[in-house]
Design a protein around this motif. Structure first.
Motif, short mmCIF file in Angstrom:
data_model
loop_
_atom_site.label_atom_id
_atom_site.label_comp_id
_atom_site.label_asym_id
_atom_site.label_seq_id
_atom_site.Cartn_x
_atom_site.Cartn_y
_atom_site.Cartn_z
N UNK A 218 0.82 -1.21 0.00
CA UNK A 218 0.00 0.00 0.00
C UNK A 218 0.85 1.27 0.00
N UNK A 219 1.92 1.29 0.80
CA UNK A 219 2.77 2.47 0.85
C UNK A 219 3.43 2.78 -0.47
N UNK A 220 3.94 1.74 -1.12
CA UNK A 220 4.59 1.92 -2.42
C UNK A 220 3.58 2.40 -3.46
N UNK A 221 2.37 1.90 -3.41
CA UNK A 221 1.34 2.35 -4.35
C UNK A 221 1.06 3.83 -4.17
N UNK A 222 0.99 4.29 -2.94
CA UNK A 222 0.69 5.69 -2.69
C UNK A 222 1.81 6.60 -3.18
N UNK A 223 3.07 6.18 -2.98
CA UNK A 223 4.20 7.01 -3.41
C UNK A 223 4.34 7.01 -4.92
N UNK A 224 4.07 5.88 -5.57
CA UNK A 224 4.15 5.79 -7.01
C UNK A 224 5.34 5.00 -7.51
N UNK A 225 5.38 4.79 -8.82
CA UNK A 225 6.42 3.99 -9.46
C UNK A 225 7.12 4.80 -10.54
N UNK A 226 8.29 4.34 -10.92
CA UNK A 226 9.04 4.95 -12.01
C UNK A 226 9.66 3.86 -12.86
N UNK A 227 9.76 4.11 -14.15
CA UNK A 227 10.46 3.20 -15.03
C UNK A 227 11.05 3.99 -16.19
N UNK A 228 11.84 3.31 -17.01
CA UNK A 228 12.33 3.91 -18.25
C UNK A 228 12.05 2.95 -19.39
N UNK A 229 11.74 3.52 -20.54
CA UNK A 229 11.30 2.69 -21.66
C UNK A 229 11.24 3.54 -22.91
N UNK A 230 11.46 2.89 -24.07
CA UNK A 230 11.29 3.58 -25.34
C UNK A 230 9.83 3.62 -25.77
N UNK A 231 8.97 2.89 -25.07
CA UNK A 231 7.56 3.02 -25.42
C UNK A 231 6.60 1.96 -24.94
N UNK A 232 6.88 0.68 -25.20
CA UNK A 232 5.89 -0.35 -24.90
C UNK A 232 5.81 -0.67 -23.41
N UNK A 233 6.93 -0.77 -22.73
CA UNK A 233 6.90 -0.95 -21.28
C UNK A 233 6.32 0.30 -20.64
N UNK A 234 6.65 1.45 -21.20
CA UNK A 234 6.10 2.72 -20.69
C UNK A 234 4.58 2.69 -20.72
N UNK A 235 4.02 2.27 -21.85
CA UNK A 235 2.56 2.23 -21.97
C UNK A 235 1.95 1.17 -21.07
N UNK A 236 2.62 0.03 -20.94
CA UNK A 236 2.12 -1.01 -20.06
C UNK A 236 2.04 -0.54 -18.62
N UNK A 237 3.13 0.08 -18.14
CA UNK A 237 3.15 0.60 -16.77
C UNK A 237 2.12 1.72 -16.60
N UNK A 238 2.08 2.63 -17.56
CA UNK A 238 1.16 3.77 -17.45
C UNK A 238 -0.29 3.30 -17.38
N UNK A 239 -0.66 2.35 -18.23
CA UNK A 239 -2.04 1.88 -18.26
C UNK A 239 -2.39 1.08 -17.00
N UNK A 240 -1.48 0.19 -16.59
CA UNK A 240 -1.72 -0.58 -15.38
C UNK A 240 -1.82 0.34 -14.17
N UNK A 241 -0.94 1.34 -14.11
CA UNK A 241 -0.96 2.29 -12.99
C UNK A 241 -2.26 3.09 -12.98
N UNK A 242 -2.71 3.49 -14.16
CA UNK A 242 -3.97 4.22 -14.24
C UNK A 242 -5.13 3.37 -13.71
N UNK A 243 -5.17 2.11 -14.12
CA UNK A 243 -6.23 1.21 -13.68
C UNK A 243 -6.20 1.00 -12.16
N UNK A 244 -4.99 0.96 -11.60
CA UNK A 244 -4.82 0.66 -10.18
C UNK A 244 -4.75 1.90 -9.31
N UNK A 245 -4.78 3.08 -9.90
CA UNK A 245 -4.71 4.31 -9.14
C UNK A 245 -3.35 4.60 -8.55
N UNK A 246 -2.29 4.24 -9.27
CA UNK A 246 -0.91 4.42 -8.81
C UNK A 246 -0.24 5.51 -9.64
N UNK A 247 0.36 6.54 -9.03
CA UNK A 247 1.09 7.54 -9.81
C UNK A 247 2.28 6.89 -10.54
#
Length: 340
Positions: free
Chosen positions: A72-101
């Motif tokens: 729960x704490x990690x979700x509230x603080x948020x996540x970071x990654x680096x990507x040229x595009x596809x991992x970026x979109x995967x993380x961004x969409x999953x985070x949006x669905x889960x309410x994670x910055x």
């Protein structure tokens, strides 16, 4: 902070656990076959259509697997990654669905569609100068420390690898249902998260199916590393249209898995990739980007480097810019009558 200790082994138990977390969220993508593609290859070619996955790529599997395991704490603080595009979109969409910055470090020369999609999912995009030699890792580490963000690496993260491996679990059952229990499974490879996860899955559930990595010519670091028995980098100055899989060298965690379970690596040319993109559209009605087409290109045009019998080729990355896709279709149209 890492989600898991990178020294922890990835086992079939991890992949099966990821499948349970993915149920109802990730798509079970089809395994397709086309007689014309079989004729070009001179064998059966079964095509795993991961370009139909959410966000257009297998990367959603690893992203969802990793983010659903956060506390729960990690979700509230948020996540970071680096990507040229596809991992970026995967993380961004999953985070949006889960309410994670989510904060994503992306190259400023990434395809415009991938940048737009990542921002569209609500992620903060931080650009860096890839061509000028800026380090995405340094930028990501600095932001993670300053903001207390949890890094979710594109391939050298156990929970990501386990999530990508669920594609292998699907292939094991789908190929068996199509009468294929022995085949080489060709997988597009950058850092090796997908191929490593699939290798673990197939070794346990379909030992007659062997993973072979496929990369662009000039960026065949995994193939050369597998042959040498140690991690090797790419030579400077090489170029390829396959932006999604232009990683500098195999992952620290993924390479030992591939060394143990995968066969020799393969490399394909940009022209082979472009023709394959056109054929996938024409024959399978699928759109794939260059990096996601390399495995099918190897199946169609590198048969002499493959064992006899059927092959399975995973295609991914449906996030292709219009200009690049037009190049692929123009190459198909320019082929000799009957060649396409």
């Amino acid at each position: 902070m890492r989600l898991m200790d990178s020294s922890e082994a990835i086992t079939i138990k991890d992949v099966r656990s990821a499948r349970r977390r993915l149920e109802g969220s990730a798509r079970v993508t089809p395994l397709l076959e086309d007689p014309h593609l079989n004729a070009i290859a001179g064998r059966r070619v079964l095509v795993k259509a991961e370009c139909l996955q959410r966000t257009g790529a297998f990367k959603f599997r690893g992203a969802w697997s990793a983010l659903t395991a956060l506390g729960e704490g990690a979700r509230e603080r948020g996540v970071i990654t680096y990507s040229s595009g596809n991992h970026a979109q995967g993380i961004a969409h999953a985070a949006e669905e889960l309410g994670i910055p989510a904060t994503i470090v992306m190259p400023d020369d990434a395809p415009a569609l991938k940048l737009a999609n990542t921002r569209g999912y609500g992620a903060e995009v931080v650009l860096y100068d890839r061509a000028g030699g800026q380090s995405r890792e340094e930028i990501g580490n600095r932001l993670a420390e300053a903001r207390g963000l949890t890094p979710v690496l594109p391939y050298d993260e156990p929970l990501v690898i386990a999530g990508q491996g669920t594609a292998g679990l699907e292939i094991a059952g789908q190929a068996r249902a199509m009468g294929v229990t022995k085949a080489e499974v060709l997988v597009c490879c950058g850092g090796g998260g997908l191929s490593a996860g699939m290798a673990v899955a197939l070794a346990a559930e379909a030992p007659g199916l062997r993973v072979r990595t496929v990369e662009p010519a000039g960026f065949d670091d995994t193939a050369r590393s597998l042959a040498a028995g140690e991690r090797l980098g790419n030579e400077p100055g090489a170029s390829s249209i396959c932006d999604a899989i232009l990683t500098p060298m195999p992952g620290e965690l993924t390479f030992p898995i591939l060394s143990r379970l995968a066969g020799p690596g393969l490399a394909v040319t940009d022209d082979e990739v472009l023709r394959t993109m056109g054929l996938a559209f024409q024959r399978l009605k699928l759109v794939t980007e260059p990096g996601g087409a390399v495995a099918l290109a190897a199946a169609l045009f590198h048969g002499a480097e493959l064992a006899d019998g059927p092959v399975v080729a995973l295609i991914s990355g449906g996030n292709v810019d219009t200009a690049m896709f037009r190049r692929a279709l123009d190459m198909l149209d320019a082929a000799e009558p009957g060649a396409a």
